[in-house]
Design an enzyme around this catalytic site. Structure first.
Site: not given
Ligand SMILES: [Zn+2]
Length: 298
Positions: A165, A218
């Site tokens: 992330k 992500k």
């Protein structure tokens, strides 16, 4: 996979200004929303909860009657075939908006936070969640959640880890949607530097070692090289990509102005994510894309 933002109350639909077409919805509206998605061929939803009230410890995150826990129960009743995934983090529940419990100086307390994440995951499993998705990128979160779930007999509840992330500018609309933007500071201490590629593989390796059943990268578009690298290095695990709020907002804004053909742009973006190696995609375009794909097939 269709993301849903669940708020307390009934018959509530709060449009999210920076994400046209996306609303926060109350628990009672969740089954119909999911039914609409399922009828288009969407096989999974991921739930983000917005609590009634926030506090420094994010206590509502593991309350039995909090919006996510209620929504999971309704969904498993109404649509037993639909896979229900829940976001497991504290940022939507803490009044300071950080992903963990904080010490007096505002630093995240890792061990105490892991204990809370375990409790949240267990409460989601008790409600019937098929998969829990820890999103805070805290050290040891996957292992702690696995231990907590197994300890309560939920050995079949899988963990989808937000293994990679990046600290991205493209999360901003989500901050409005989930009402979880930090009140001070940022998340750069536990999210990754966009310039850093090799660390991604190390982060994934740690989560795999701790027992992650599936992986998530992500954001999507700016990180397709990372998706490909993770795909090649960990071919045995399902890999997902979160096509995030800012990526969605960009397309919607340009399409609204007539500067992009929305359908063509969305399908191209999703295809590129798939081409990079994703097995599944979390996207706010899910229902539109599913409908367009049905037309393509017909
Ligand atoms: Zn968080």
């Amino acid at each position: 996979m269709q993301p849903l933002f669940v708020v307390p109350g009934s018959d509530v639909r709060n449009p999210i200004r920076s994400m046209p077409g996306v609303s926060q919805i109350s628990v009672d509206l969740v089954p119909d929303e999911a039914r609409a998605a399922a009828s288009l061929g969407i096989k999974a939803v991921i739930l983000f909860g917005i609590p009634e009230s926030k506090d420094p410890l994010g206590l509502e995150s593991f309350a039995e009657d909090a919006p996510v826990q209620q929504a999971v129960r309704l969904l498993k009743d109404a649509l037993p075939e639909l896979a229900v995934i829940t976001d497991v983090c504290l940022c939507e529940y803490t009044d300071h908006g950080h992903c963990g419990l904080l010490d007096e100086e505002g630093y995240i307390l890792n061990d105490e936070t892991l204990e809370s994440l375990g409790r949240i995951a267990v409460s989601h499993a008790q409600a019937g969640a098929d998969v829990v998705a820890p999103s805070g990128m805290l050290d040891g979160m996957v292992g702690a959640i696995r231990t907590a779930l197994d300890g309560e007999g939920f050995v079949n509840v899988a963990i989808l880890s937000y293994a990679v992330k990046y600290a991205s500018a493209f999360y901003r609309p989500f901050g409005e949607a989930a009402e979880g933007a930090p009140r001070f500071g940022d998340r750069k201490t536990h999210q990754m530097d966009p310039a850093n590629a090799r660390e991604a593989i190390r982060e994934v390796a740690l989560d795999v070692e701790e027992g992650a059943d599936a992986l998530l990268v992500k954001p999507g578009l700016g990180y397709l090289d990372i998706v490909r690298a993770v795909r090649e290095r960990f071919p045995e695990l399902p890999l997902g990509v979160f096509n995030i709020s800012g990526e969605y907002a960009m397309v919607k804004a340009a399409a609204e102005k007539g500067w992009l053909d929305e359908r063509a742009a969305v399908l191209e973006i999703l295809t590129s994510i798939r081409r990079a190696g994703a097995d599944f995609i979390l996207t706010y375009h899910a229902k539109d894309a599913a409908a367009w794909l049905q037309e393509v097939r017909a």
